[in-house]
Design a protein around this motif. Structure first.
Motif, PDB file in Angstrom:
ATOM      1  N   VAL A  85      -9.085   5.851  -9.201  1.00  0.00           N
ATOM      2  CA  VAL A  85      -8.118   4.953  -8.548  1.00  0.00           C
ATOM      3  C   VAL A  85      -6.871   5.727  -8.106  1.00  0.00           C
ATOM      4  O   VAL A  85      -6.738   6.921  -8.362  1.00  0.00           O
ATOM      5  CB  VAL A  85      -7.731   3.774  -9.477  1.00  0.00           C
TER       6      VAL A  85
ATOM      7  N   ASP B 163      -1.719   1.802 -11.025  1.00  0.00           N
ATOM      8  CA  ASP B 163      -2.757   0.934 -10.449  1.00  0.00           C
ATOM      9  C   ASP B 163      -3.867   0.681 -11.468  1.00  0.00           C
ATOM     10  O   ASP B 163      -4.398  -0.428 -11.554  1.00  0.00           O
ATOM     11  CB  ASP B 163      -3.385   1.580  -9.205  1.00  0.00           C
TER      12      ASP B 163
ATOM     13  N   ARG C 273     -10.561  -2.592  -6.623  1.00  0.00           N
ATOM     14  CA  ARG C 273     -10.092  -1.349  -5.992  1.00  0.00           C
ATOM     15  C   ARG C 273     -10.127  -1.435  -4.470  1.00  0.00           C
ATOM     16  O   ARG C 273      -9.352  -0.772  -3.779  1.00  0.00           O
ATOM     17  CB  ARG C 273     -10.963  -0.182  -6.465  1.00  0.00           C
TER      18      ARG C 273
ATOM     19  N   GLY D 177      -6.603   0.250  -4.137  1.00  0.00           N
ATOM     20  CA  GLY D 177      -6.413   1.079  -5.331  1.00  0.00           C
ATOM     21  C   GLY D 177      -7.277   2.323  -5.344  1.00  0.00           C
ATOM     22  O   GLY D 177      -7.596   2.840  -6.405  1.00  0.00           O
TER      23      GLY D 177
END
Ligand code: PLP
Length: 390
Positions: A71, A76, A233, A251
């Motif tokens: 990520v 995050d 993500r 992400g």
């Protein structure tokens, strides 16, 4: 300790040392890093390219879990873990007061409320006793649902997951490990990444394993959780590309950062060994003079930090700086006393161990390219400073 001229006379011996030497590391690994970056540039798959999957396989192998999700940052990673658990408004998430801001921030951006918990004075990680006290308080007040706890592996030492998970199970709390500072370590043979059901780490450049920008990863064994994290993500995507099935974020880790991490991973174990040697040398010189890092049995630390506890910390720091020895203070202010978070915490004096640590911790230089002479220079300056001031 007086800020007198005699102390500032502890002279610099040679040029200032580096706190973490990213330039020396790059010089050592340059051919491999450059080749890895060049391969990405040649292909042009900058987002979710080949190296992202390759890195995830390498990371999950190291952590001993079935899933690693690369990520964009450690922050995050924490936020995504809380999102995957469905945490939001009305939820209480227990976090140590002595940590980096991101642990508390990740809670607040989900709309949940952080509950600050004191830390153990020797381990410097979440106090299980205080977690029990804070849980009881939240239950008594009754306006928040106890939802999760985020133990933080401060300075590379994993939190006491066995005790925390036992209490969390009894109280129905999810456990998300903040391993931003501990990746590469192990406790009783279990790798960081497998100590909690979901673990977040960071590849910020100066972390134990760092890329050349922002980066991070999540670790988990549960396939369902991993699928949700992968969806979050990429904006909450479904099986079909532009189907959005949940709230997500952007992400992702850049392919170039994954490529750099793959190059750095080849040297990671040797770097951990080198840092462990430096930590041993610091221990040998400083034990008895200052509080050195706790080393519980069964710990293999990745030693991204070497943090001591000293009275008169700011004066000591000033003298060391004058002698060309850079130091850092992680962290000068506990979370419950941060101006932006104060309304979620108690008054000054409520979490005394965290407050004392913020006044006394001092992190010394440690990196794989440091020589024994460099370590001795730090120790000589520190020992002379303490003797002169004491
Ligand atoms: C560095 C760090 C983070 C955040 O990681 P980033 O990659 O900088 O977003 C979170 N928690 C702790 C304890 C950290 O040290």
């Amino acid at each position: 300790m007086p800020h007198n001229r005699a102390l500032l006379g502890i002279a610099a011996k040679g040029p200032p040392l580096a706190f973490v030497d990213l330039k020396a590391q790059y010089a050592r690994l340059k051919p491999m890093i450059d080749a890895r970056i060049a391969a990405v540039l040649a292909r042009g798959d900058f987002i979710m390219g080949t190296e992202v999957g390759e890195l995830e396989r390498a990371l999950s192998g190291r952590a001993g879990v079935t899933n690693a999700i690369a990520v964009g940052s450690g922050t995050d990673a924490l936020r995504m873990a809380l999102m995957a658990l469905g945490i939001g408004a009305g939820d209480a998430v227990f976090v140590p007061a002595f940590t980096f801001t991101a642990t508390a921030e990740a809670v607040l951006v989900t709309g949940a409320s952080p509950v600050f918990v004191d830390v153990d004075p020797l381990r410097m990680t979440l106090s299980v006793d205080d977690l029990a006290i804070q849980l009881k308080r939240v239950a008594e007040r009754g306006h928040l649902r106890p939802a999760a706890v985020i133990p933080v592996d401060l300075f590379g030492l994993p939190a006491d997951y066995a005790a925390i998970r036992k209490l969390a199970d009894q109280a129905g709390l999810a456990v998300v490990g903040d391993a931003a500072q501990s990746f590469g370590g192990r406790l009783h043979g279990v790798a960081v990444g497998a100590l909690a059901p979901i673990t977040a780490t960071s590849f910020y450049p100066t972390k134990p394993l760092g890329c050349f920008g922002d980066g991070g990863a999540l670790f988990c064994d549960d396939e369902g959780t991993a699928a949700v994290l992968r969806s979050i993500r990429e904006h909450g995507r479904g099986e079909v590309r532009y189907d959005i099935v949940r709230l997500g974020i952007n992400g992702r880790l850049d392919t170039i950062q994954a490529a750099i991490l793959l190059a750095k991973l080849t040297a990671f174990d040797a770097e951990i060994e080198a840092r462990a040697g430096i930590a041993d040398r610091y221990d040998a010189r400083l034990t008895g003079l200052v509080q050195t890092p706790l080393r519980p049995p069964g710990l293999r630390c990745s030693w991204g930090y070497y943090t001591i506890r000293v009275a008169e910390r700011d004066a000591v720091r000033q003298v060391l700086d004058h002698a060309g020895v850079p130091t850092a203070v992680y962290y000068p202010r506990p979370m419950h006393l941060q101006p932006a978070y104060r309304m979620h915490g108690e008054r000054e004096g409520s979490l005394p161990v965290s407050e004392d640590l913020c006044a006394q911790v001092l992190s010394l230089p440690i990196h794989a390219d440091m020589t024994d002479d460099d370590v001795d220079r730090v120790c000589d300056a520190l020992v002379r400073t303490l003797r002169a001031g004491a």
